[in-house]
Design an enzyme around this catalytic site. Structure first.
Site, mmCIF file in Angstrom:
data_model
loop_
_atom_site.group_PDB
_atom_site.id
_atom_site.type_symbol
_atom_site.label_atom_id
_atom_site.label_comp_id
_atom_site.label_asym_id
_atom_site.label_seq_id
_atom_site.Cartn_x
_atom_site.Cartn_y
_atom_site.Cartn_z
ATOM 1 N N TYR A 1 50.675 25.322 61.113
ATOM 2 C CA TYR A 1 51.009 24.022 60.369
ATOM 3 C C TYR A 1 52.605 24.069 60.368
ATOM 4 O O TYR A 1 52.973 22.917 60.860
ATOM 5 C CB TYR A 1 50.447 23.944 59.166
ATOM 6 C CG TYR A 1 50.795 22.628 58.598
ATOM 7 C CD1 TYR A 1 50.662 21.268 59.050
ATOM 8 C CD2 TYR A 1 51.504 22.450 57.149
ATOM 9 C CE1 TYR A 1 50.871 20.132 58.556
ATOM 10 C CE2 TYR A 1 52.054 21.480 56.702
ATOM 11 C CZ TYR A 1 51.743 20.312 57.213
ATOM 12 O OH TYR A 1 51.984 18.852 56.737
ATOM 13 N N GLU B 1 56.869 18.345 65.818
ATOM 14 C CA GLU B 1 56.976 17.083 65.323
ATOM 15 C C GLU B 1 58.529 16.750 65.165
ATOM 16 O O GLU B 1 58.688 15.690 65.724
ATOM 17 C CB GLU B 1 56.014 16.463 64.386
ATOM 18 C CG GLU B 1 54.629 16.996 64.437
ATOM 19 C CD GLU B 1 53.888 17.126 63.304
ATOM 20 O OE1 GLU B 1 52.663 16.972 63.388
ATOM 21 O OE2 GLU B 1 54.273 16.797 62.199
#
Length: 232
Positions: free
Chosen positions: A156, A163
């Protein structure tokens, strides 16, 4: 005469579990297809396959992410037990990156970071939907439970970094093409790159809240599995 018992398939709990099983199965199949397609393409074409990843599997990825918005409805109406706000953060994070940042800029679609990001997303989702799908029908494996509650810990944060890097790489194109930027009355203007820069900072704040929630959820789920101590 006493009350007539409904058949099992007509009972609300059965219908809810059947619906959730079908939903998780569809998502698992979609993400498995994406991951398999990316793997086969990489071994067939090497690094060249990373450039056109979005063109090859972008449509299916967008479809899976749009369908995943149903999970907010599931939580809201109570058919799925989860916290709404952390799940909202995770879903909006992906929707913004996929539809606003990547889909709107063709130049960004050819970046290696898109391939890396898709790999991370699909690894997490394949494990998560497998675990959820089996849990609905009462099947639980210790290894799968541990994996679903642990795999996100290293991946994550890497997703968030990927991102953020995708946003960073998209900024020059939003600045030069003026996508989503517009002029407003009274000599004012809406400059979208500023919005992306603000969101870039918020991305890491959201990661803190999401990571804290997932860690707390992991602790609550894994503590129900007894740990066998070695005899001295």
């Amino acid at each position: 005469m006493g009350p007539v018992a409904l058949p099992a398939w007509l009972q609300p709990r059965y219908r809810k579990n059947a619906y959730l099983f079908i939903y998780y199965l569809i998502q698992f199949c979609g993400h498995s297809w994406i991951f398999t397609n990316m793997t086969v393409r990489f071994f067939s074409f090497g690094k060249d396959s990373m450039v056109d990843t979005f063109y090859a599997i972008g449509l299916v990825m967008r479809l899976c992410q749009l369908i995943s918005l149903l999970e907010l409805l599931h939580i809201y109406v109570g058919i799925e037990s989860n916290h709404l706000f952390p799940r909202f953060l995770q879903l909006t994070e992906r929707i913004i990156i996929l539809f606003v940042v990547i889909t709107s800029q063709e130049e960004v679609q050819e970046k290696y970071v898109v391939c890396v990001l898709f790999i991370f997303w699909n690894l997490l989702d394949m494990v998560r939907y497998t675990y959820s799908m089996l849990s609905v029908i009462g099947i639980s494996y210790v290894v799968l439970t541990w994996l679903s509650q642990t795999l996100w810990m290293p991946i994550y944060p890497l997703c968030v970094l990927a991102e953020a890097f995708a946003i960073y790489q998209s900024l020059p194109y939003f600045e030069s093409f003026g996508t989503y930027s517009t002029k407003l009355p009274f000599d004012l203007s809406f400059y979208f790159p500023y919005v992306l820069k603000i969101y870039l900072m918020m991305l890491f704040i959201g990661m803190y809240f999401t990571y804290s929630h997932l860690y707390s959820e992991r602790r609550d789920i894994l503590k129900v599995f007894p740990v066998k101590k070695k005899k001295m």
